[in-house]
Scaffold this active site. Sequence first.
Site, PDB file in Angstrom:
ATOM      1  N   ARG A   1      -0.732  -9.454  13.686  1.00 54.21           N
ATOM      2  CA  ARG A   1      -1.188  -8.268  12.806  1.00 54.21           C
ATOM      3  C   ARG A   1      -1.875  -8.856  11.843  1.00 54.21           C
ATOM      4  O   ARG A   1      -2.956  -8.271  11.124  1.00 54.21           O
ATOM      5  CB  ARG A   1       0.208  -7.412  12.116  1.00 54.21           C
ATOM      6  CG  ARG A   1       0.835  -6.384  13.133  1.00 54.21           C
ATOM      7  CD  ARG A   1       1.975  -5.730  12.788  1.00 54.21           C
ATOM      8  NE  ARG A   1       1.894  -5.104  11.312  1.00 54.21           N
ATOM      9  CZ  ARG A   1       2.721  -4.828  10.669  1.00 54.21           C
ATOM     10  NH1 ARG A   1       3.940  -5.451  10.833  1.00 54.21           N
ATOM     11  NH2 ARG A   1       2.615  -4.128   9.367  1.00 54.21           N
TER      12      ARG A   1
ATOM     13  N   ARG B   1     -10.153   0.618   8.818  1.00 55.22           N
ATOM     14  CA  ARG B   1      -9.595  -0.731   9.001  1.00 55.22           C
ATOM     15  C   ARG B   1     -10.465  -1.624   9.832  1.00 55.22           C
ATOM     16  O   ARG B   1     -10.205  -2.890   9.951  1.00 55.22           O
ATOM     17  CB  ARG B   1      -8.229  -0.473   9.884  1.00 55.22           C
ATOM     18  CG  ARG B   1      -6.921  -1.221   9.185  1.00 55.22           C
ATOM     19  CD  ARG B   1      -6.067  -0.527  10.160  1.00 55.22           C
ATOM     20  NE  ARG B   1      -4.631  -1.361   9.922  1.00 55.22           N
ATOM     21  CZ  ARG B   1      -3.627  -0.904   9.462  1.00 55.22           C
ATOM     22  NH1 ARG B   1      -3.723   0.250   8.522  1.00 55.22           N
ATOM     23  NH2 ARG B   1      -2.609  -1.521   9.380  1.00 55.22           N
TER      24      ARG B   1
ATOM     25  N   ARG C   1      11.115  -1.781  10.820  1.00 60.70           N
ATOM     26  CA  ARG C   1      10.039  -1.254  11.943  1.00 60.70           C
ATOM     27  C   ARG C   1       9.821  -2.244  13.050  1.00 60.70           C
ATOM     28  O   ARG C   1      10.058  -3.482  12.806  1.00 60.70           O
ATOM     29  CB  ARG C   1       8.849  -1.393  10.941  1.00 60.70           C
ATOM     30  CG  ARG C   1       8.410  -0.063  10.467  1.00 60.70           C
ATOM     31  CD  ARG C   1       7.182   0.006   9.632  1.00 60.70           C
ATOM     32  NE  ARG C   1       6.055  -0.427  10.143  1.00 60.70           N
ATOM     33  CZ  ARG C   1       4.855  -0.554   9.416  1.00 60.70           C
ATOM     34  NH1 ARG C   1       4.860  -0.055   8.223  1.00 60.70           N
ATOM     35  NH2 ARG C   1       3.902  -1.092   9.976  1.00 60.70           N
TER      36      ARG C   1
ATOM     37  N   ARG D   1      11.119  -5.752   4.605  1.00 59.66           N
ATOM     38  CA  ARG D   1      11.009  -4.369   4.590  1.00 59.66           C
ATOM     39  C   ARG D   1      12.010  -3.820   5.372  1.00 59.66           C
ATOM     40  O   ARG D   1      12.375  -3.899   6.512  1.00 59.66           O
ATOM     41  CB  ARG D   1       9.326  -4.001   5.174  1.00 59.66           C
ATOM     42  CG  ARG D   1       9.256  -2.450   5.228  1.00 59.66           C
ATOM     43  CD  ARG D   1       7.728  -2.047   5.042  1.00 59.66           C
ATOM     44  NE  ARG D   1       7.059  -2.719   6.147  1.00 59.66           N
ATOM     45  CZ  ARG D   1       5.693  -2.765   6.117  1.00 59.66           C
ATOM     46  NH1 ARG D   1       5.037  -2.150   5.296  1.00 59.66           N
ATOM     47  NH2 ARG D   1       4.885  -3.297   7.065  1.00 59.66           N
TER      48      ARG D   1
ATOM     49  N   LYS E   1       0.768  -1.244   0.026  1.00 57.98           N
ATOM     50  CA  LYS E   1      -0.214  -0.053  -0.124  1.00 57.98           C
ATOM     51  C   LYS E   1       0.762   1.353   0.017  1.00 57.98           C
ATOM     52  O   LYS E   1       0.502   1.986  -0.871  1.00 57.98           O
ATOM     53  CB  LYS E   1      -0.897   0.088   1.099  1.00 57.98           C
ATOM     54  CG  LYS E   1      -1.837  -1.166   1.170  1.00 57.98           C
ATOM     55  CD  LYS E   1      -2.863  -1.213   2.436  1.00 57.98           C
ATOM     56  CE  LYS E   1      -2.287  -1.157   3.663  1.00 57.98           C
ATOM     57  NZ  LYS E   1      -1.786  -2.553   4.152  1.00 57.98           N
TER      58      LYS E   1
HETATM   59  P1  ADP Z   1       0.849  -1.914   7.516  1.00 61.56           P
HETATM   60  O1  ADP Z   1       1.884  -1.635   6.808  1.00 61.56           O
HETATM   61  O2  ADP Z   1       0.604  -3.077   8.426  1.00 61.56           O
HETATM   62  O3  ADP Z   1      -0.442  -1.961   6.598  1.00 61.56           O
HETATM   63  P2  ADP Z   1       0.283   0.644   8.818  1.00 61.56           P
HETATM   64  O4  ADP Z   1       1.612   1.249   8.619  1.00 61.56           O
HETATM   65  O5  ADP Z   1      -0.871   1.018   8.132  1.00 61.56           O
HETATM   66  O6  ADP Z   1       0.734  -0.946   8.592  1.00 61.56           O
HETATM   67  O7  ADP Z   1      -0.371   0.599  10.469  1.00 61.56           O
HETATM   68  C1  ADP Z   1       0.787   0.529  11.519  1.00 61.56           C
HETATM   69  C2  ADP Z   1      -0.086   0.337  12.646  1.00 61.56           C
HETATM   70  O8  ADP Z   1      -0.724   1.444  13.181  1.00 61.56           O
HETATM   71  C3  ADP Z   1      -1.079  -0.749  12.852  1.00 61.56           C
HETATM   72  O9  ADP Z   1      -0.729  -1.940  13.272  1.00 61.56           O
HETATM   73  C4  ADP Z   1      -2.024  -0.180  13.852  1.00 61.56           C
HETATM   74  O10 ADP Z   1      -1.399  -0.100  15.139  1.00 61.56           O
HETATM   75  C5  ADP Z   1      -1.860   1.282  13.688  1.00 61.56           C
HETATM   76  N1  ADP Z   1      -3.084   1.836  12.783  1.00 61.56           N
HETATM   77  C6  ADP Z   1      -2.648   2.371  11.449  1.00 61.56           C
HETATM   78  N2  ADP Z   1      -3.988   2.647  10.751  1.00 61.56           N
HETATM   79  C7  ADP Z   1      -4.944   2.149  11.688  1.00 61.56           C
HETATM   80  C8  ADP Z   1      -6.295   2.242  11.774  1.00 61.56           C
HETATM   81  N3  ADP Z   1      -6.935   2.732  10.817  1.00 61.56           N
HETATM   82  N4  ADP Z   1      -7.028   1.726  12.893  1.00 61.56           N
HETATM   83  C9  ADP Z   1      -6.291   1.540  13.914  1.00 61.56           C
HETATM   84  N5  ADP Z   1      -4.957   1.421  13.817  1.00 61.56           N
HETATM   85  C10 ADP Z   1      -4.418   1.714  12.843  1.00 61.56           C
HETATM   86  P1  ADP Z   2       2.022  -1.943   3.079  1.00 56.61           P
HETATM   87  O1  ADP Z   2       2.210  -0.384   3.082  1.00 56.61           O
HETATM   88  O2  ADP Z   2       0.930  -2.402   2.350  1.00 56.61           O
HETATM   89  O3  ADP Z   2       2.433  -2.592   4.355  1.00 56.61           O
HETATM   90  P2  ADP Z   2       4.685  -1.625   1.717  1.00 56.61           P
HETATM   91  O4  ADP Z   2       4.357  -0.826   0.462  1.00 56.61           O
HETATM   92  O5  ADP Z   2       5.209  -1.074   2.868  1.00 56.61           O
HETATM   93  O6  ADP Z   2       3.416  -2.352   2.388  1.00 56.61           O
HETATM   94  O7  ADP Z   2       5.353  -2.801   0.995  1.00 56.61           O
HETATM   95  C1  ADP Z   2       5.818  -3.916   2.082  1.00 56.61           C
HETATM   96  C2  ADP Z   2       7.250  -4.476   1.634  1.00 56.61           C
HETATM   97  O8  ADP Z   2       7.016  -5.332   0.290  1.00 56.61           O
HETATM   98  C3  ADP Z   2       8.180  -3.541   1.254  1.00 56.61           C
HETATM   99  O9  ADP Z   2       9.415  -3.960   1.594  1.00 56.61           O
HETATM  100  C4  ADP Z   2       8.378  -3.095  -0.090  1.00 56.61           C
HETATM  101  O10 ADP Z   2       9.480  -2.615  -0.569  1.00 56.61           O
HETATM  102  C5  ADP Z   2       7.692  -4.352  -0.653  1.00 56.61           C
HETATM  103  N1  ADP Z   2       7.089  -4.471  -1.966  1.00 56.61           N
HETATM  104  C6  ADP Z   2       5.954  -3.475  -2.041  1.00 56.61           C
HETATM  105  N2  ADP Z   2       5.428  -3.853  -3.370  1.00 56.61           N
HETATM  106  C7  ADP Z   2       6.029  -4.876  -3.896  1.00 56.61           C
HETATM  107  C8  ADP Z   2       6.116  -5.627  -5.080  1.00 56.61           C
HETATM  108  N3  ADP Z   2       4.853  -5.518  -5.891  1.00 56.61           N
HETATM  109  N4  ADP Z   2       6.810  -6.826  -5.254  1.00 56.61           N
HETATM  110  C9  ADP Z   2       7.483  -7.044  -4.241  1.00 56.61           C
HETATM  111  N5  ADP Z   2       7.709  -6.486  -3.148  1.00 56.61           N
HETATM  112  C10 ADP Z   2       6.977  -5.564  -2.822  1.00 56.61           C
END
Ligand code: ADP
Ligand code: ADP
Length: 210
Positions: free
Chosen positions: A166, A84, A155, A123, A13
């Site tokens: 998660r 979420r 992270r 990541r 994302k």
């Molecule tokens: P991911 O990469 O797992 O999609 P995010 O960066 O979106 O994670 O979120 C990291 C953390 O921030 C989540 O595990 C949660 O603790 C908190 N968080 C983010 N967005 C939300 C939301 N919409 N509702 C509740 N908690 C959230």
């Molecule tokens: P989210 O925000 O959904 O948690 P990220 O964008 O941070 O996910 O991506 C998670 C991990 O996967 C990162 O290390 C990123 O560099 C890698 N990644 C993202 N898109 C791709 C893809 N299409 N193929 C392989 N690895 C990816």
Amino acid sequence: MNYILMGPPGAGKGTQAKKIVEKFGIVHLSTGDMFREAKKSDEDIRKFLVSGRLVPDEIVVNMVKKRLEKDDIKKGFLLDGFPRTVNQAQELDKMLKSENIKIDAVFFIDVHFEEAVKRISGRRVCSCGASYHVNFIPPKVKGKCDVCNGELIQRSDDKENVVKDRLDVYKKQTSPLIDYYKKTGLFVNIDGLKSESEVFKEIKKYIEAK
Ligand code: ADP
Ligand code: ADP
Ligand code: ZN
């Protein structure tokens, strides 16, 4: 142009959000980024994040509400990581209705959990906001950010012991949103298993066709 980006943790994302907002000149609203900033000074928020639990709906909803009051969102916005829970989605609907704002599409980046785990565990992020993957999207120099030469870190919630929790949280609390948005007709399934640029191409094609 207002969009929601959904998908399990690690789906890509954040990676896609960066490309979308840059290409289309809209605002990136990532609740994860907002909470990672807040956790530096807020011990309660920090506890939720490090354990992989969701921050309570009331806190999230109020934060998003405030953010949506700012003028810049008139350019269009991309919600990343919000909503979420079904309750958050209902609260968002109320907010949007009262402001007369419409969502144009909900992009769901579809990856299975096995892939999500691989992506999360590799990541590495920089404090400048750049994000990499040790195998799939590596930096030019190992451990260093291409953009600012800063040190790349993992992270804390990407460590193995938190990742399973998660994904459980996602399955129980977030995946019901798939049906919620399918019913609205806004749901767009994107094959997230493809490369970063191919996934982007698919999203871009959809936005440009509208
Ligand atoms: P991911 O990469 O797992 O999609 P995010 O960066 O979106 O994670 O979120 C990291 C953390 O921030 C989540 O595990 C949660 O603790 C908190 N968080 C983010 N967005 C939300 C939301 N919409 N509702 C509740 N908690 C959230
Ligand atoms: P989210 O925000 O959904 O948690 P990220 O964008 O941070 O996910 O991506 C998670 C991990 O996967 C990162 O290390 C990123 O560099 C890698 N990644 C993202 N898109 C791709 C893809 N299409 N193929 C392989 N690895 C990816
Ligand atoms: Zn950097």
